[in-house]
Structure formats: C-alpha cells, structure tokens
Design a protein around this motif. Structure first.
Motif, mmCIF file in Angstrom:
data_model
loop_
_atom_site.group_PDB
_atom_site.id
_atom_site.type_symbol
_atom_site.label_atom_id
_atom_site.label_comp_id
_atom_site.label_asym_id
_atom_site.label_seq_id
_atom_site.Cartn_x
_atom_site.Cartn_y
_atom_site.Cartn_z
ATOM 1 N N PHE A 29 66.134 31.603 17.545
ATOM 2 C CA PHE A 29 65.596 32.373 16.431
ATOM 3 C C PHE A 29 66.698 32.962 15.557
ATOM 4 C CE2 PHE A 29 61.145 32.333 17.313
ATOM 5 C CZ PHE A 29 61.062 32.080 18.666
ATOM 6 N N ARG A 30 67.953 32.554 15.770
ATOM 7 C CA ARG A 30 69.057 33.190 15.068
ATOM 8 C C ARG A 30 69.012 32.971 13.567
ATOM 9 N NH1 ARG A 30 73.770 32.819 17.140
ATOM 10 N NH2 ARG A 30 73.134 32.218 19.222
ATOM 11 N N ASP A 31 68.244 31.961 13.098
ATOM 12 C CA ASP A 31 68.171 31.710 11.665
ATOM 13 C C ASP A 31 66.890 32.240 11.045
ATOM 14 O OD1 ASP A 31 66.992 28.246 11.708
ATOM 15 O OD2 ASP A 31 66.552 29.964 12.992
ATOM 16 N N ALA A 32 66.089 32.947 11.822
ATOM 17 C CA ALA A 32 64.787 33.426 11.346
ATOM 18 C C ALA A 32 64.749 34.940 11.251
ATOM 19 C CB ALA A 32 63.687 32.953 12.296
ATOM 20 N N ALA A 33 63.916 35.423 10.369
ATOM 21 C CA ALA A 33 63.585 36.845 10.398
ATOM 22 C C ALA A 33 62.640 37.089 11.565
ATOM 23 C CB ALA A 33 62.926 37.259 9.094
ATOM 24 N N ARG A 45 45.481 43.403 12.784
ATOM 25 C CA ARG A 45 46.904 43.458 13.087
ATOM 26 C C ARG A 45 47.674 43.882 11.842
ATOM 27 N NH1 ARG A 45 48.222 39.589 17.177
ATOM 28 N NH2 ARG A 45 46.953 38.173 15.909
ATOM 29 N N GLU A 46 48.674 44.739 12.016
ATOM 30 C CA GLU A 46 49.433 45.238 10.874
ATOM 31 C C GLU A 46 50.943 45.127 11.122
ATOM 32 O OE1 GLU A 46 48.603 49.390 10.235
ATOM 33 O OE2 GLU A 46 49.521 49.999 12.117
ATOM 34 N N PHE A 47 51.664 45.043 10.030
ATOM 35 C CA PHE A 47 53.114 44.970 10.060
ATOM 36 C C PHE A 47 53.699 46.306 10.492
ATOM 37 C CE2 PHE A 47 57.372 44.236 8.756
ATOM 38 C CZ PHE A 47 57.772 45.321 7.987
ATOM 39 N N VAL A 48 54.766 46.249 11.303
ATOM 40 C CA VAL A 48 55.458 47.457 11.733
ATOM 41 C C VAL A 48 56.903 47.464 11.241
ATOM 42 C CG1 VAL A 48 56.271 48.794 13.715
ATOM 43 C CG2 VAL A 48 54.005 47.719 13.785
ATOM 44 N N ALA A 49 57.630 46.397 11.542
ATOM 45 C CA ALA A 49 59.049 46.348 11.175
ATOM 46 C C ALA A 49 59.525 44.907 11.148
ATOM 47 C CB ALA A 49 59.896 47.149 12.166
ATOM 48 N N ALA A 50 60.551 44.650 10.358
ATOM 49 C CA ALA A 50 61.120 43.309 10.278
ATOM 50 C C ALA A 50 62.623 43.393 10.088
ATOM 51 C CB ALA A 50 60.490 42.523 9.127
ATOM 52 N N ILE A 51 63.310 42.365 10.570
ATOM 53 C CA ILE A 51 64.774 42.320 10.480
ATOM 54 C C ILE A 51 65.187 40.892 10.171
ATOM 55 C CG2 ILE A 51 64.994 41.945 12.989
ATOM 56 C CD1 ILE A 51 67.550 43.678 12.875
ATOM 57 N N ALA A 98 58.196 35.369 14.382
ATOM 58 C CA ALA A 98 59.289 34.971 13.496
ATOM 59 C C ALA A 98 58.732 34.502 12.164
ATOM 60 C CB ALA A 98 60.101 33.853 14.145
ATOM 61 N N ALA A 99 59.534 34.610 11.143
ATOM 62 C CA ALA A 99 59.155 34.147 9.813
ATOM 63 C C ALA A 99 60.426 33.757 9.062
ATOM 64 C CB ALA A 99 58.385 35.233 9.065
ATOM 65 N N ILE A 105 57.325 38.150 6.014
ATOM 66 C CA ILE A 105 57.181 38.295 7.460
ATOM 67 C C ILE A 105 55.755 38.064 7.927
ATOM 68 C CG2 ILE A 105 56.727 40.774 7.490
ATOM 69 C CD1 ILE A 105 59.106 38.782 9.849
ATOM 70 N N ASP A 106 54.776 38.253 7.018
ATOM 71 C CA ASP A 106 53.390 38.028 7.413
ATOM 72 C C ASP A 106 53.067 36.542 7.597
ATOM 73 O OD1 ASP A 106 52.217 40.796 5.410
ATOM 74 O OD2 ASP A 106 52.637 40.696 7.553
ATOM 75 N N ALA A 107 53.891 35.683 7.048
ATOM 76 C CA ALA A 107 53.695 34.232 7.205
ATOM 77 C C ALA A 107 54.437 33.785 8.460
ATOM 78 C CB ALA A 107 54.206 33.505 5.968
ATOM 79 N N VAL A 108 53.879 34.142 9.597
ATOM 80 C CA VAL A 108 54.592 33.930 10.855
ATOM 81 C C VAL A 108 54.594 32.465 11.246
ATOM 82 C CG1 VAL A 108 54.096 36.261 11.648
ATOM 83 C CG2 VAL A 108 52.524 34.405 12.242
ATOM 84 N N PHE A 109 55.618 32.098 12.010
ATOM 85 C CA PHE A 109 55.812 30.711 12.401
ATOM 86 C C PHE A 109 54.965 30.293 13.597
ATOM 87 C CE2 PHE A 109 58.658 30.227 9.236
ATOM 88 C CZ PHE A 109 60.018 30.418 9.467
#
Length: 122
Positions: A29-33, A45-51, A98-99, A105-109
């Motif tokens: 996952f090193r290339d993904a958010a 379901r709701e977003f909390v945090a992304a990196i 991951a996205a 980020i909401d468009a998860v893989f």
C-alpha cells in the motif's frame, strides 16, 4: 487476495484513548492513500481521516480534528489511528481502506474488512 485487518478497538470511558491499527496484505500500500472510516449503529459509514503515500498530506473530519492522529508505516504496510479525548459519539465500528489520493478517499479500492469496535462509555 487483498485483505485489510483492523485491530485495537475496545471499551473506554469518556476522555480515554485508543490506538487502532490496520495491516494490509496481498499487495503493498506504499503508493496509495490510506483512510479510516467509521459506522455507528443506524448510520452510514463516514470518513474519519486520510493520509497520503508519503505522509505529507493528511485530512481529518471536523468531528475528530485535534483529537485523532493518523499515521502510517509503509515498511509494515500498516496505518494507525491514535484516538484521544474520546467521546460517546465516537462509538462505532472503525474500518480502513486504500484509495488513490486523500481527496478521493471515498473511492476506496477494496472490499471492507471486519472493522474494529470502539465503544466509549459516558
């Protein structure tokens, strides 16, 4: 097969802290958010945090800003969520995914894992 395994949840009192972990397997996952999400009973379901992949772009939901900290260790394929000053309204099942970017980020893989239950008592 890609799998995301969340852990670290539990029962804490208001004001307490927990550290969640999410370990990915089946791909790097090193290339993904990476993002954390949560779902409370009866709610969506709701977003909390992304990196982002390099940890230099981070986003938080307004409801957790100043209390939660997201981080990642690409060598361990792991993303963390440090949760401080927990409130009863933080009670939910927490998931990671991951996205492509933090803004999408909401468009998860991947399919959602089991999640980890966080319960904050008042």
């Amino acid at each position: 097969q890609v799998q995301l395994l969340e852990s670290g949840g539990g029962l804490v009192q208001t004001g307490g802290s927990l550290r969640l972990s999410c370990v990915g397997s089946g791909r790097s996952f090193r290339d993904a958010a990476m993002g954390w999400f949560r779902q409370a009973p009866g709610k969506e379901r709701e977003f909390v945090a992304a990196i982002n992949y390099g940890s230099f772009v981070i986003r938080y939901a307004d409801s957790v800003k100043g209390r939660f900290t997201i981080s990642r260790d690409n060598a361990k394929n792991t993303v963390y969520l440090q949760m401080n000053s927990l409130k009863p309204e933080d009670t939910a099942v927490y998931y990671c995914n991951a996205a492509a970017t933090t803004t999408t980020i909401d468009a998860v893989f991947h399919s959602w894992g089991q999640g980890t239950q966080v319960t904050v008592s008042s």
